[in-house]
Scaffold this active site. Structure first.
Site, short mmCIF file in Angstrom:
data_model
loop_
_atom_site.label_atom_id
_atom_site.label_comp_id
_atom_site.label_asym_id
_atom_site.label_seq_id
_atom_site.Cartn_x
_atom_site.Cartn_y
_atom_site.Cartn_z
N GLY A 1 0.82 -1.21 0.00
CA GLY A 1 0.00 0.00 0.00
C GLY A 1 0.85 1.25 0.00
O GLY A 1 0.52 2.25 -0.65
N TRP B 1 2.20 1.66 -3.45
CA TRP B 1 1.16 2.16 -4.35
C TRP B 1 1.15 3.68 -4.37
O TRP B 1 0.92 4.31 -5.41
CB TRP B 1 -0.21 1.65 -3.91
N HIS B 2 1.43 4.31 -3.23
CA HIS B 2 1.38 5.77 -3.15
C HIS B 2 2.49 6.45 -3.93
O HIS B 2 2.35 7.62 -4.32
CB HIS B 2 1.41 6.22 -1.69
N GLY B 3 3.59 5.78 -4.13
CA GLY B 3 4.66 6.41 -4.87
C GLY B 3 5.86 5.51 -5.02
O GLY B 3 6.09 4.61 -4.22
N PHE C 1 -0.25 10.30 -7.05
CA PHE C 1 -0.31 8.88 -6.72
C PHE C 1 -1.15 8.13 -7.75
O PHE C 1 -1.16 6.93 -7.72
CB PHE C 1 -0.91 8.69 -5.32
#
Length: 494
Positions: free
Chosen positions: A313, A316-318, A494
C-alpha cells in the site's frame, strides 16, 4: 483540468451539465455516452498523449473480462493471470521502472540509465478499479455490461484523477437508472462541492507556505520549525484530500450518482485500525479485499499479511523508499495494535488512543512527505530537539530569561505575520472537533430546492435554509477570489 480552476467551474462544468440535461430530456440513452465522452475529454485536457493509453486500458480490460466470463472454469484462471499481468506491467513501467533502476544503481553500484517517463495522472486509480473488476469476473461476481457503461465506470471524471477507487457493484446500477437532473441532487451536490472547494482553497493551500521550506533538502529545521512544518503538512494533506473527496462527491451527486464514502474524520480515530477505516476508505477496502484476504487474511499469519499489505500500500502511493518506509511504519503500527489487543484484550481509552494514534500518524507523515529518507530523519530528529531550539525574533527582549542554549535568532522558515499559522490553528480545531461533511448533510435538505419552487416566499421569510444558502454562496465567492494561485491536489501524484 483542476476542480479548483476557473476553466472547470465556469466553462467545463456548465457545458457538461447543460448537455446532460438536454440529452436526458431528448435522448435519455445518450446520456451515458455523453458523460463518458466528457470524462475522456477531461482526462485528455491534462495531456492528450495519454488519452489513448486510458482508452486502450479500458478496451483491453473490457475484452479480457468478456473472455473470462465466457471461458470455462479451467481457462478462467489463465485469463485472469494474463489480464492482471498486463495491468501490472503497465503500472510497473510508468510508475516503478525508474525507481527500480535507481535502486539497482544504488545497491549494486551499477550505472543503468533511467527512462524519460511521465507518470500518467490517475493511472493507479483506473488500474486498481479495473483489477477489482477483473477479479470479480473471475469469482463470478460481475456480469457483462455495455462498453459505454464500462468506459464511464472507469473514466468517470469526478473520481478519475484522485479517487475514490470505485467498485462496479456500486456504480453500474446507478448508470442504468433513468437519467435526468433532480433539483434536490443539484442542491446537495453544489453544497457539498462548495464545502470541499473551501477546504482546498481556504485551508489546505495557505498551509503550503509552512511546509515546503521545512521539508526542503538540507533545510535542517530546529524544534519549533520542524513541529510547525510537520503539523502544517499533516493538516494540509488532510484538508486537501478531504476537500477533493467532497468535491468528487458533490460533482457526482449533480448527476444523481452517489460515490462511495472515502473520508470520515480520520484524525478522530481512537486507534490505527480505525484510522485506516476512516482514511482513504475505498483504498483500504481494496487492499483488504484484493490483497490482504487473498494472502490469507486473519486465517494464516495475520501479522505477516498486515505488514505485506501495508508495504505494498505504501509503494502504491509512490515509487520511492520514503513511501515504502511509510507503509512499513503503518504495518508496524497495525501489528502492534492487534498484538496488544491479543495480549491485553482491549486497547487504550478513547482519549489516550486518539492522542497516540495522531502522533503515530504524524510521525509517519514526515517520512511520507520528505523528498528522501535522510531529510525525513533530520526532521524527526529536530522534533525531539536534536537540531537545537529557536524561538521567534519577537522574543528577543526576553532572551535573558530563556534556558541556556536557546536562541531567538534561529527561526528561518516560519512567517508568523502571515495567515498560515492562524489557518493551521483553525484547521486543527476543525479536524479534531468539528463534524465532517457527511455528518453535516446527513439530515439536511438545502434550501435551493425550496427556492426553486417558492422563491418569493422564501426570499422574504428568511427560512433557516436561506441562511445556509447565503453562507454557502459567500463561501463560494471567497473561494473564487482566493483562486489567484491554482494548486494541484496532493493525491494527483499517486
Amino acid at each position: 483540468m483542476l476542480f479548483n480552476s476557473s476553466g472547470f467551474l465556469f466553462l467545463y462544468l456548465p457545458v457538461v451539465l447543460s448537455g446532460y440535461a438536454l440529452l436526458a430530456h431528448a435522448r435519455p440513452r445518450w446520456t451515458t455516452g455523453w458523460l463518458a465522452a466528457v470524462s475522456l475529454f477531461f482526462y485528455g485536457y491534462w495531456n492528450v498523449r495519454y488519452l489513448p493509453l486510458l482508452m486502450a486500458s479500458i478496451l483491453f480490460n473490457y475484452w479480457a473480462a468478456g473472455r473470462m466470463v465466457a471461458a470455462s472454469a479451467a481457462w478462467r484462471r489463465s485469463w485472469l493471470v494474463f489480464a492482471l499481468a498486463a495491468n501490472l506491467a503497465l503500472l510497473g513501467y510508468f510508475k516503478y521502472a525508474n525507481f527500480f533502476i535507481a535502486s539497482v544503481n544504488a545497491l549494486a553500484g551499477a550505472h543503468l540509465h533511467g527512462w524519460e517517463v511521465v507518470l500518467p495522472i490517475g493511472i493507479s486509480f483506473f488500474t486498481f478499479t479495473q483489477i477489482a473488476f477483473l477479479v470479480d469476473c473471475y469469482r463470478g461476481l460481475a456480469g457483462e455490461y455495455r462498453l459505454v457503461n464500462y468506459a464511464l465506470f472507469v473514466s468517470y471524471f469526478p473520481h478519475l484523477i484522485a479517487g475514490p477507487v470505485l467498485h462496479h457493484k456500486e456504480m453500474m446500477p446507478q448508470f442504468e437508472r433513468t437519467p435526468g437532473l433532480n433539483a434536490a441532487d443539484v442542491a446537495v451536490g453544489l453544497s457539498i462541492f462548495v464545502v470541499g472547494l473551501a477546504k482546498k482553497v481556504l485551508l489546505a493551500d495557505p498551509l503550503s507556505t509552512l511546509v515546503a521550506p521545512v521539508f526542503a533538502v538540507d533545510a535542517h529545521p530546529q524544534l519549533l520549525e520542524a513541529w510547525i512544518g510537520t503539523l502544517a503538512y499533516t493538516f494540509q494533506l488532510y484538508f486537501d484530500f478531504s476537500g477533493y473527496s467532497d468535491m468528487a462527491t458533490g460533482l457526482s451527486r449533480l448527476f444523481g450518482v452517489k460515490l462511495p464514502l472515502n473520508f470520515n474524520s480520520p484524525y478522530q480515530a481512537a486507534n490505527i485500525a480505525e484510522f485506516w477505516r476512516r482514511w482513504h476508505m475505498t483504498l483500504s477496502r481494496f487492499l483488504r479485499d484484493y490483497l490482504y484476504v487473498p494472502l490469507g487474511g486473519n486465517r494464516h499469519d495475520r501479522y505477516r499479511n498486515l505488514m505485506l499489505t501495508m508495504l505494498l500500500g505504501g509503494l502504491w502511493h509512490g515509487a520511492g523508499w520514503t513511501f515504502v518506509v511509510w507503509g512499513g511504519l503503518h504495518g508496524l503500527y497495525l501489528v502492534a495494535h492487534h498484538g496488544w489487543i491479543a495480549l491485553a484484550g482491549q486497547g487504550p481509552s478513547r482519549w489516550w488512543g486518539r492522542m497516540l494514534t495522531f502522533f503515530a500518524v504524524l510521525a509517519a507523515w514526515v517520512v511520507f512527505r520528505a523528498p528522501e529518507l535522510s531529510t525525513g530523519g533530520d526532521i524527526l530528529l529536530a522534533m525531539v530537539g536534536g537540531n537545537g531550539v529557536a524561538l521567534p525574533r519577537g522574543l528577543a527582549p526576553y532572551a535573558s530569561y530563556l534556558p541556556a542554549g536557546w536562541s531567538v535568532e534561529g527561526i528561518r522558515w516560519i512567517d508568523f505575520s502571515g495567515v498560515a499559522v492562524p489557518v493551521l490553528l483553525l484547521a486543527m480545531v476543525l479536524a479534531f472537533a468539528a463534524p465532517n461533511t457527511q455528518q453535516i448533510f446527513r439530515h439536511y435538505a438545502p434550501g435551493i430546492e425550496q427556492m426553486l419552487s417558492t422563491p418569493r416566499r422564501l426570499l422574504w421569510s428568511w427560512h433557516p435554509h436561506n441562511y445556509w444558502s447565503l453562507a454557502l454562496s459567500m463561501l463560494f465567492l471567497a473561494c473564487v477570489f482566493s483562486m489567484n494561485r491554482v494548486s494541484e491536489f496532493l493525491y494527483f501524484q499517486f
